[in-house]
Design an enzyme around this catalytic site. Structure first.
Site, PDB file in Angstrom:
ATOM      1  CD  GLN A   1      -3.839  -4.580   6.153  1.00  0.00           C
ATOM      2  OE1 GLN A   1      -3.860  -3.542   5.514  1.00  0.00           O
ATOM      3  NE2 GLN A   1      -4.213  -5.732   5.633  1.00  0.00           N
TER       4      GLN A   1
ATOM      5  CG  ASP B   1     -10.217  -0.349   4.360  1.00  0.00           C
ATOM      6  OD1 ASP B   1      -9.817  -0.863   3.303  1.00  0.00           O
ATOM      7  OD2 ASP B   1      -9.617  -0.445   5.452  1.00  0.00           O
TER       8      ASP B   1
ATOM      9  CE  LYS C   1      -3.917  -2.406   1.978  1.00  0.00           C
ATOM     10  NZ  LYS C   1      -4.642  -2.914   3.134  1.00  0.00           N
TER      11      LYS C   1
HETATM   12  N1  GUN Z   1      -7.150  -6.978   5.411  1.00  0.00           N
HETATM   13  C1  GUN Z   1      -7.354  -7.704   4.288  1.00  0.00           C
HETATM   14  N2  GUN Z   1      -7.931  -6.942   3.326  1.00  0.00           N
HETATM   15  C2  GUN Z   1      -8.088  -5.719   3.875  1.00  0.00           C
HETATM   16  C3  GUN Z   1      -8.617  -4.492   3.372  1.00  0.00           C
HETATM   17  O1  GUN Z   1      -9.088  -4.373   2.245  1.00  0.00           O
HETATM   18  N3  GUN Z   1      -8.592  -3.450   4.243  1.00  0.00           N
HETATM   19  C4  GUN Z   1      -8.105  -3.551   5.509  1.00  0.00           C
HETATM   20  N4  GUN Z   1      -8.143  -2.477   6.289  1.00  0.00           N
HETATM   21  N5  GUN Z   1      -7.617  -4.671   6.000  1.00  0.00           N
HETATM   22  C5  GUN Z   1      -7.605  -5.746   5.181  1.00  0.00           C
END
Ligand code: GUN
Length: 284
Positions: A97, A120, A53
């Site tokens: 996350q 998100d 990211k």
């Molecule tokens: N963990 C796995 N996929 C995601 C996601 O799309 N966003 C977040 N915040 N955590 C994740």
């Protein structure tokens, strides 16, 4: 033999477009879109996702911060971190996350993220907005799938769409986006009776259950489009999806590989949401 949908190429093209729009936004406003990623603990998969990211932000010319917090972080400490980022003008998007360590209340954390920085789209307000088709942010993985279908000129309207999996992150919003695109949508899950009978009706089959090689050729209609959201490790530790790629590619008309399919699109859509959050902030 199916056309292999090249997620990497689609993501590269979409990211170039996002970077150019980000640059134009910067020239107009003097603001770089900014993303903060918070990671709690040492989950190795999460660490890889977070690194990607950050890299995605750098490549797009965005500002980014990664906040690494120890596994024993308390709820109060995490909520103060979110509060601090909420008030930081350089930050337009906040992503915590998941999964979080067990002692932390995931739902309360999601509720604490300001809706206008919720890149998100996990906050209940944003989830509800998606339901009624009036949204600023789409959840990254389902949005990435829709973007791929669009690039591939696969028309969803009137098609039989089957989603396997009903998670809040993928299955449920995926179904909603296919519905908004005028698909006829069925959502299957662990209690579905005669799953193969349902999946064989699908013109577009989206699989998000987290079980390696779960969907086999006998479950797929000849000529179907198969989108594999799975991210699993097989016995040899190799990354693989939820679909038996080798078998299903002989029957489908188009299929996404793992890796190189949906995964790279997810971060692309996160960048899209971060740019959108920055634009909305500039307009307030
Ligand atoms: N963990 C796995 N996929 C995601 C996601 O799309 N966003 C977040 N915040 N955590 C994740």
């Amino acid at each position: 033999m199916a056309h292999i949908i090249d997620g990497k190429a689609i993501a590269a093209s979409a990211r170039l477009d996002i970077a150019q729009r980000g640059q134009a936004f910067f020239e107009k406003t003097g603001i770089r879109p900014g993303l903060a990623v918070v990671i709690v603990g040492e989950d190795p998969a999460s660490k890889v996702y977070v690194r990607n990211k950050k890299k995605g932000c750098e490549e797009a010319g965005f500002y980014s911060e990664v906040h690494e917090m120890p596994a024993e972080t308390t709820m109060d400490e995490l909520l103060s971190k979110i509060d601090e980022l909420k008030n930081n003008e350089k930050i337009h998007g906040i992503l915590v996350q998941l999964p979080l360590p067990k002692h932390l209340d995931e739902k309360a954390v999601i509720d604490a993220i300001p809706t206008e920085k919720d890149v998100d789209a996990f906050h209940p307000v944003n989830t509800g907005k998606i339901m009624i088709g009036d949204y600023n942010f789409l959840p990254c993985t389902p949005a990435g799938v829709m973007k791929m279908l669009e690039y591939e000129k696969i028309d969803v309207s009137g098609k039989e769409c089957v989603v396997i999996g009903r998670s809040n992150i993928v299955g449920k919003p995926m179904a909603m986006l296919l519905l908004h695109a005028n698909g006829t949508v069925t959502v299957c899950h662990s209690r579905t009776k005669d799953l193969a009978e349902v999946t064989r009706r699908a013109d577009i089959l989206v699989v998000a259950i987290g079980k390696a090689n779960f969907v086999t050729a006998d479950m797929v209609k000849e000529g179907a489009v198969v989108i594999d959201v799975g991210m699993n490790r097989n016995a040899e530790g190799k990354l693989c999806g939820d679909v038996d790629f080798e078998g299903v590619k002989e029957k489908a008309s188009a299929i996404t590989p793992v890796p190189g399919g949906v995964g790279v699109m997810t971060i692309t859509m996160l960048l899209e949401n971060t740019l959108r959050a920055a634009e909305l902030a500039a307009n307030r």
